[in-house]
Design a protein around this motif. Structure first.
Motif, PDB file in Angstrom:
ATOM      1  N   TRP A 330      -0.441   2.468  -5.176  1.00  0.00           N
ATOM      2  CA  TRP A 330       0.213   3.085  -6.339  1.00  0.00           C
ATOM      3  C   TRP A 330       1.526   2.397  -6.696  1.00  0.00           C
ATOM      4  O   TRP A 330       1.687   1.847  -7.783  1.00  0.00           O
ATOM      5  CB  TRP A 330       0.394   4.591  -6.111  1.00  0.00           C
ATOM      6  CG  TRP A 330       1.083   5.292  -7.247  1.00  0.00           C
ATOM      7  CD1 TRP A 330       2.266   5.952  -7.213  1.00  0.00           C
ATOM      8  CD2 TRP A 330       0.616   5.396  -8.609  1.00  0.00           C
ATOM      9  NE1 TRP A 330       2.574   6.465  -8.451  1.00  0.00           N
ATOM     10  CE2 TRP A 330       1.579   6.128  -9.334  1.00  0.00           C
ATOM     11  CE3 TRP A 330      -0.510   4.924  -9.284  1.00  0.00           C
ATOM     12  CZ2 TRP A 330       1.447   6.407 -10.687  1.00  0.00           C
ATOM     13  CZ3 TRP A 330      -0.646   5.204 -10.650  1.00  0.00           C
ATOM     14  CH2 TRP A 330       0.327   5.932 -11.329  1.00  0.00           C
ATOM     15  N   ASP A 360      -5.537   4.079  -5.603  1.00  0.00           N
ATOM     16  CA  ASP A 360      -4.948   5.240  -6.284  1.00  0.00           C
ATOM     17  C   ASP A 360      -5.452   5.324  -7.720  1.00  0.00           C
ATOM     18  O   ASP A 360      -6.484   4.739  -8.081  1.00  0.00           O
ATOM     19  CB  ASP A 360      -3.411   5.157  -6.176  1.00  0.00           C
ATOM     20  CG  ASP A 360      -2.738   6.521  -6.112  1.00  0.00           C
ATOM     21  OD1 ASP A 360      -2.627   7.166  -7.176  1.00  0.00           O
ATOM     22  OD2 ASP A 360      -2.350   6.958  -5.009  1.00  0.00           O
ATOM     23  N   ASP A 361      -4.737   6.007  -8.541  1.00  0.00           N
ATOM     24  CA  ASP A 361      -5.103   6.307  -9.933  1.00  0.00           C
ATOM     25  C   ASP A 361      -5.432   5.037 -10.726  1.00  0.00           C
ATOM     26  O   ASP A 361      -4.790   4.001 -10.545  1.00  0.00           O
ATOM     27  CB  ASP A 361      -3.883   7.011 -10.564  1.00  0.00           C
ATOM     28  CG  ASP A 361      -4.212   7.713 -11.840  1.00  0.00           C
ATOM     29  OD1 ASP A 361      -5.347   7.591 -12.320  1.00  0.00           O
ATOM     30  OD2 ASP A 361      -3.311   8.406 -12.364  1.00  0.00           O
ATOM     31  N   TRP A 414      -8.413   7.900  -4.697  1.00  0.00           N
ATOM     32  CA  TRP A 414      -7.625   8.940  -5.388  1.00  0.00           C
ATOM     33  C   TRP A 414      -8.501   9.654  -6.414  1.00  0.00           C
ATOM     34  O   TRP A 414      -9.253   9.005  -7.143  1.00  0.00           O
ATOM     35  CB  TRP A 414      -6.452   8.264  -6.088  1.00  0.00           C
ATOM     36  CG  TRP A 414      -5.562   9.160  -6.912  1.00  0.00           C
ATOM     37  CD1 TRP A 414      -4.384   9.718  -6.529  1.00  0.00           C
ATOM     38  CD2 TRP A 414      -5.763   9.562  -8.290  1.00  0.00           C
ATOM     39  NE1 TRP A 414      -3.838  10.446  -7.563  1.00  0.00           N
ATOM     40  CE2 TRP A 414      -4.660  10.368  -8.652  1.00  0.00           C
ATOM     41  CE3 TRP A 414      -6.754   9.327  -9.237  1.00  0.00           C
ATOM     42  CZ2 TRP A 414      -4.512  10.927  -9.919  1.00  0.00           C
ATOM     43  CZ3 TRP A 414      -6.618   9.895 -10.498  1.00  0.00           C
ATOM     44  CH2 TRP A 414      -5.501  10.693 -10.822  1.00  0.00           C
ATOM     45  N   ARG A 450       1.990  15.309 -18.996  1.00  0.00           N
ATOM     46  CA  ARG A 450       1.428  14.021 -18.601  1.00  0.00           C
ATOM     47  C   ARG A 450       0.133  13.758 -19.389  1.00  0.00           C
ATOM     48  O   ARG A 450      -0.854  13.283 -18.832  1.00  0.00           O
ATOM     49  CB  ARG A 450       1.155  13.998 -17.102  1.00  0.00           C
ATOM     50  CG  ARG A 450       1.361  12.620 -16.487  1.00  0.00           C
ATOM     51  CD  ARG A 450       0.920  12.558 -15.041  1.00  0.00           C
ATOM     52  NE  ARG A 450       1.220  11.239 -14.501  1.00  0.00           N
ATOM     53  CZ  ARG A 450       0.467  10.616 -13.610  1.00  0.00           C
ATOM     54  NH1 ARG A 450      -0.620  11.166 -13.135  1.00  0.00           N
ATOM     55  NH2 ARG A 450       0.814   9.438 -13.169  1.00  0.00           N
ATOM     56  N   LYS A 483      -7.591  11.300  -1.624  1.00  0.00           N
ATOM     57  CA  LYS A 483      -6.298  11.873  -2.024  1.00  0.00           C
ATOM     58  C   LYS A 483      -6.560  12.713  -3.264  1.00  0.00           C
ATOM     59  O   LYS A 483      -6.917  12.175  -4.310  1.00  0.00           O
ATOM     60  CB  LYS A 483      -5.314  10.742  -2.318  1.00  0.00           C
ATOM     61  CG  LYS A 483      -3.953  11.183  -2.833  1.00  0.00           C
ATOM     62  CD  LYS A 483      -3.050   9.963  -3.023  1.00  0.00           C
ATOM     63  CE  LYS A 483      -1.727  10.314  -3.668  1.00  0.00           C
ATOM     64  NZ  LYS A 483      -0.949   9.103  -4.002  1.00  0.00           N
ATOM     65  N   ASP A 485      -5.291  14.858  -6.112  1.00  0.00           N
ATOM     66  CA  ASP A 485      -4.019  15.047  -6.821  1.00  0.00           C
ATOM     67  C   ASP A 485      -4.118  16.202  -7.825  1.00  0.00           C
ATOM     68  O   ASP A 485      -5.217  16.669  -8.157  1.00  0.00           O
ATOM     69  CB  ASP A 485      -3.687  13.729  -7.550  1.00  0.00           C
ATOM     70  CG  ASP A 485      -2.206  13.518  -7.765  1.00  0.00           C
ATOM     71  OD1 ASP A 485      -1.434  14.482  -7.619  1.00  0.00           O
ATOM     72  OD2 ASP A 485      -1.811  12.377  -8.100  1.00  0.00           O
ATOM     73  N   ASN A 487      -1.566  17.128 -11.241  1.00  0.00           N
ATOM     74  CA  ASN A 487      -0.297  16.768 -11.870  1.00  0.00           C
ATOM     75  C   ASN A 487       0.121  17.657 -13.036  1.00  0.00           C
ATOM     76  O   ASN A 487       0.855  17.210 -13.904  1.00  0.00           O
ATOM     77  CB  ASN A 487      -0.359  15.312 -12.337  1.00  0.00           C
ATOM     78  CG  ASN A 487      -0.324  14.352 -11.163  1.00  0.00           C
ATOM     79  OD1 ASN A 487       0.662  14.280 -10.446  1.00  0.00           O
ATOM     80  ND2 ASN A 487      -1.413  13.629 -10.940  1.00  0.00           N
ATOM     81  N   CYS A 525      -2.284  16.608  -2.708  1.00  0.00           N
ATOM     82  CA  CYS A 525      -1.157  16.003  -3.413  1.00  0.00           C
ATOM     83  C   CYS A 525      -1.043  16.758  -4.728  1.00  0.00           C
ATOM     84  O   CYS A 525      -2.055  17.099  -5.338  1.00  0.00           O
ATOM     85  CB  CYS A 525      -1.448  14.524  -3.667  1.00  0.00           C
ATOM     86  SG  CYS A 525      -0.236  13.705  -4.704  1.00  0.00           S
ATOM     87  N   SER A 527       1.509  15.874  -7.621  1.00  0.00           N
ATOM     88  CA  SER A 527       2.704  15.093  -7.978  1.00  0.00           C
ATOM     89  C   SER A 527       3.636  15.084  -6.778  1.00  0.00           C
ATOM     90  O   SER A 527       4.815  15.369  -6.893  1.00  0.00           O
ATOM     91  CB  SER A 527       3.443  15.691  -9.166  1.00  0.00           C
ATOM     92  OG  SER A 527       2.597  15.915 -10.246  1.00  0.00           O
ATOM     93  N   GLY A 528       3.101  14.833  -5.601  1.00  0.00           N
ATOM     94  CA  GLY A 528       3.878  14.952  -4.362  1.00  0.00           C
ATOM     95  C   GLY A 528       3.590  16.298  -3.732  1.00  0.00           C
ATOM     96  O   GLY A 528       2.443  16.723  -3.608  1.00  0.00           O
ATOM     97  N   TRP A 544       0.510  14.909   0.741  1.00  0.00           N
ATOM     98  CA  TRP A 544       1.556  13.943   0.380  1.00  0.00           C
ATOM     99  C   TRP A 544       2.821  14.764   0.142  1.00  0.00           C
ATOM    100  O   TRP A 544       2.815  15.734  -0.619  1.00  0.00           O
ATOM    101  CB  TRP A 544       1.100  13.195  -0.867  1.00  0.00           C
ATOM    102  CG  TRP A 544       2.023  12.168  -1.440  1.00  0.00           C
ATOM    103  CD1 TRP A 544       2.345  12.031  -2.761  1.00  0.00           C
ATOM    104  CD2 TRP A 544       2.691  11.094  -0.761  1.00  0.00           C
ATOM    105  NE1 TRP A 544       3.174  10.958  -2.942  1.00  0.00           N
ATOM    106  CE2 TRP A 544       3.409  10.361  -1.723  1.00  0.00           C
ATOM    107  CE3 TRP A 544       2.765  10.688   0.570  1.00  0.00           C
ATOM    108  CZ2 TRP A 544       4.182   9.249  -1.406  1.00  0.00           C
ATOM    109  CZ3 TRP A 544       3.543   9.582   0.887  1.00  0.00           C
ATOM    110  CH2 TRP A 544       4.238   8.879  -0.090  1.00  0.00           C
ATOM    111  N   ASP A 547       6.637  12.643  -4.160  1.00  0.00           N
ATOM    112  CA  ASP A 547       6.571  11.353  -4.845  1.00  0.00           C
ATOM    113  C   ASP A 547       7.857  10.566  -4.644  1.00  0.00           C
ATOM    114  O   ASP A 547       7.927   9.403  -5.014  1.00  0.00           O
ATOM    115  CB  ASP A 547       6.335  11.560  -6.346  1.00  0.00           C
ATOM    116  CG  ASP A 547       4.853  11.593  -6.662  1.00  0.00           C
ATOM    117  OD1 ASP A 547       4.039  11.482  -5.724  1.00  0.00           O
ATOM    118  OD2 ASP A 547       4.505  11.743  -7.852  1.00  0.00           O
TER     119      ASP A 547
HETATM  120  C1  DGJ Z   1       1.092  11.584  -8.554  1.00  0.00           C
HETATM  121  C2  DGJ Z   1       1.008  11.265  -7.095  1.00  0.00           C
HETATM  122  O1  DGJ Z   1       1.875  12.044  -6.367  1.00  0.00           O
HETATM  123  C3  DGJ Z   1       1.259   9.778  -6.911  1.00  0.00           C
HETATM  124  O2  DGJ Z   1       1.307   9.459  -5.552  1.00  0.00           O
HETATM  125  C4  DGJ Z   1       0.173   9.026  -7.615  1.00  0.00           C
HETATM  126  O3  DGJ Z   1      -1.052   9.279  -6.994  1.00  0.00           O
HETATM  127  C5  DGJ Z   1       0.137   9.420  -9.082  1.00  0.00           C
HETATM  128  N1  DGJ Z   1       0.087  10.841  -9.267  1.00  0.00           N
HETATM  129  C6  DGJ Z   1      -1.040   8.794  -9.768  1.00  0.00           C
HETATM  130  O4  DGJ Z   1      -1.157   9.192 -11.058  1.00  0.00           O
END
Ligand code: DGJ
Length: 724
Positions: A330, A360-361, A414, A450, A483, A485, A487, A525, A527-528, A544, A547
């Motif tokens: 990432w 990752d993404d 991811w 986002r 992973k 995620d 967001n 995860c 966004s962290g 995770w 971030d």
């Molecule tokens: C948020 C995650 O926390 C990051 O580590 C990463 O995976 C991004 N999203 C990808 O869009």
């Protein structure tokens, strides 16, 4: 002696060094009498403040009692733990004792994450209360895990009437703690994206104080944890209570001091997002919450949580195992990569000792390629313009690489299954699958964050779709790590309870996939650390943490997170300097030593940009992280010095065999200042320990401690403490 003691209608749950007691009053009400240190006889009853007579005021006898399960109405003017609307809209209930039962062990909850234990580790007390007017039954489930001084509560409301009723408030744990002469401080873990879990302390005052999440998720803003301590509690001394909600949705946590000095603690689902209809003959089950008590400060409170959550909450096959050292692309590439770049990163990473390459993404989307965060989310088909030959070909190619120990490189992927970009084939096909609100045939403008919407996981069709698409990817390709995620928050709930229905749907999806793919290392995860909560910890061994990969900020975030969550459940990665989030420059060793405090260690770097020195140093740091890993995964954490209290934070992990590793830091160089001694904790009395080749008696390490000559900003040390 049984962990649950019942004498007539008096009940005490015993932890190894704590007790929790309540009894049934002459009227049938449950009255709380003690939560704190061990107590093996009846606590002296709270002096009854007479109602009426010469005493005037608003507090009735009900309001002056320490109530075990405060319901609504009847003269208790504090916030209720339960509020049910029934009949023609009545919200008064009066739940009175009916019966009880003691059961060996602790069962899970249907459809909800929950702690579990057999007869050796836990005992459950079930108390049945009845409201004969509303024809409702409340069954309170109290479980005690004596070794962890942990008391777990949830409850079930059964509708025995012939009409629908609506549950409007459900605090999983409620306790009325008696007047404390010295007062109490309340602790919370609050923050935002990239600044999670900051420890906030405030003095409890008369009236209501609390915090909540309305985001639909446990959130970055506040973690579903509330601490209550004496004003002089430290890491090693004083009373410390911790309340932790095993739930991923919106929550509310509060302390309300009433006029008589009683502190009512409530933690549970957020009543602003609860309006749950229960049909006749059906029931509603609250999530559960865990309360632990420590008479030796916050350190011991955390260790109770850590052991309980590792041994009696997490179901992952990885929980007790060392995690592979990974490289994640990432921060190295963001969305800008192709298969050669990813292969190249994996190849270089294998040469320096990594064993897992995570993509990752940005790897998916065909009609709407995911080349930025504005398109493609929801379309889980590989973008072959980016990854020529497809995902499987890349995974197989990477799988042929071997690291310096001859192990094949595993592959991680991811995903962000719960969301969708409007620019996606999924949204085109199913706009009705997203959460949105409206009325009278009109929609409110949809809220994007986002550039994305959130899928409505309260719909079974959406749950089934996610199980299928993610399940297909995992069945067809050799993926060792996922992973997961998330967001975006739930900004627009069509009705208050959709959030809870979503969370139940999410648990179904995640439970199904983790059960079907038990060997995959799953990492949460949001966004962290936006969903670092005990709910998801049931299915995934960790999350995770943030971030923010800046090591100074990470020390704060990881320390706060460690108040409740085992370090084995945290992930820490070494990223570039200057740091992408803060711009701060720090030495490689410092970054690595901070990441090593977490159970899952990795790199978030482009190995093509390593300097000659980094190329030389990184393999040694990776090997060090592997040597430390068993201490983090199996060990107990002692926070010797916390970063918000000192320039020289230090952490000790002690393995069950008694050996330890100390990680110590100097954040800033201080001119003409001697660094304080680091006093160890938790060592075995009378034993000798070897530190850097020197032997010390345990009491010397505890009393005089260790001193290090520090020089410069952002310095760190890793020292093994071997029992002789
Ligand atoms: C948020 C995650 O926390 C990051 O580590 C990463 O995976 C991004 N999203 C990808 O869009």
């Amino acid at each position: 002696m049984s962990a649950v003691q019942v004498e007539g209608k008096r009940f005490t749950l015993h932890g190894d060094s704590s007790s929790y007691s309540f009894y049934v009053s002459e009227h049938g009400d449950l009255i709380h009498s003690h939560f704190g240190g061990a107590s093996h006889s009846d606590p002296s009853p709270a002096p009854v403040i007479p109602d009426g007579g010469w005493l005037q005021g608003n507090s009735t006898a009900y309001g002056r009692a320490q109530r075990e399960f405060p319901d609504n109405g009847n003269g208790d003017f504090g916030l209720p733990a339960v509020r049910v609307r029934h009949g023609a809209g009545t919200t008064v209930t009066r739940f009175l004792y009916d019966s009880h039962q003691v059961v060996e062990g602790k069962k899970g909850l249907e459809g909800l994450p929950a702690t579990f234990g057999d007869g050796k580790s836990a005992t459950t007390l079930l108390i049945t209360l009845k409201d004969k007017v509303a024809r409702l039954t409340a069954t309170l489930s109290y479980a005690v895990f004596p070794a962890h001084n942990a008391f777990v509560r949830s409850f079930k409301i059964y509708n025995g009437s012939d009409q629908d009723v609506v549950v409007e408030a459900a605090a999983s744990f409620s306790v009325d703690l008696g007047h404390a002469a010295e007062g109490r401080d309340m602790l919370q873990l609050s923050g935002e994206w990239a600044r999670e879990a900051q420890i906030i302390t405030r003095r409890v005052q008369s009236g209501f104080q609390g915090f909540q999440s309305l985001t639909g998720f446990s959130s970055h803003l506040h973690n579903p944890f509330l601490g209550l301590v004496s004003p002089h509690t430290t890491e090693t001394t004083g009373d410390a209570y911790g309340f932790s909600l095993v739930y991923t949705g919106s929550f509310s946590a509060s302390v309300e001091r009433n006029a008589t000095g009683i502190d009512r603690v409530l933690i549970g689902m957020n009543p602003l997002q609860l309006d749950w209809t229960v049909s006749p003959g059906k029931s509603f089950t609250s999530p559960e919450a865990v309360a632990v008590y420590s008479d030796k400060g916050l350190g011991q409170m955390s260790r109770h949580f850590h052991r309980l959550y590792r041994d009696h909450l997490s179901k992952s096959s990885w929980t007790h195992k060392d995690r592979p050292v990974l490289i994640n692309n990432w921060e190295a590439t963001y969305f800008d990569f192709d298969e050669e770049k990813i292969y190249n990163i994996a190849e270089k990473a294998s040469e320096i000792g990594c064993s897992l390459a995570v993509l990752d993404d940005g790897w998916f989307g065909t009609k709407y390629p995911r080349n930025s965060d504005s398109a493609g989310l929801g379309d889980w088909k590989v973008n072959e313009n980016k990854l020529r030959g497809g995902l499987d070909a890349l995974v197989q190619r990477i799988g042929k690489l071997k690291n310096d120990r001859g192990e094949s490189i595993k592959f991680g992927l991811w995903v962000e299954p719960e969301h969708v970009n409007p620019a996606s084939e999924l949204f085109e096909a199913h706009p009705e699958w997203t959460l949105h609100a409206g009325a009278n045939g009109q929609e409110y403008p949809r809220v994007q964050q986002r550039n994305q919407y959130i899928l409505d996981l309260s719909q079974v069709a959406v749950q089934d779709h996610l199980i299928k698409v993610i399940g297909d990817i995992l069945s067809l390709t050799a993926i060792s790590y996922v992973k997961w995620d998330c967001n975006k928050a739930m900004e627009q709930l069509p009705t208050p309870s959709v959030g809870h229905a979503y969370i139940l749907g999410l648990y179904r999806v995640v439970d199904t996939l983790t059960t079907r793919f038990p060997d995959i290392l799953w990492e949460g995860c949001a966004s962290g650390g936006g969903r670092f909560d005990p709910g998801l910890l049931q299915y995934w061994p960790g999350s995770w943490t943030s971030d923010c990969t800046d090591p100074v900020d990470r020390l704060h975030i990881q320390t706060g997170t460690s108040l409740v969550y085992p370090p084995s459940s945290m992930s820490g990665h070494v990223s570039a300097s200057p740091n992408h989030q803060t711009g701060r420059e720090t030495p490689l060793a410092f970054r690595a030593h901070v990441a090593m405090l977490c159970g899952s260690f990795g790199l978030e770097l482009d190995p093509n940009h390593f300097s000659a020195q980094e190329k030389k140093d990184i393999p040694g740091l990776i090997h060090l992280s592997e040597r430390i890993s068993p201490y983090i995964i199996q060990g107990d954490l002692y926070r010797l010095a916390r970063p918000e209290q000192t320039n020289w934070p230090a952490f000790l992990y002690l393995k069950p065999d008694g050996s330890g590793v100390l990680l110590a830091y100097q954040i800033h160089n201080k001119i003409n200042t001697s660094s304080p001694a680091i006093r160890l904790q938790g060592l075995e009395p009378g034993r000798t320990y070897k530190v850097d080749g020197v032997e010390y008696k345990e009491d010397t390490l505890l009393s005089a401690g260790l001193r290090f000559p520090w020089k410069g900003d952002y310095q760190s040390k890793v020292v093994f403490i071997d029992r002789v």
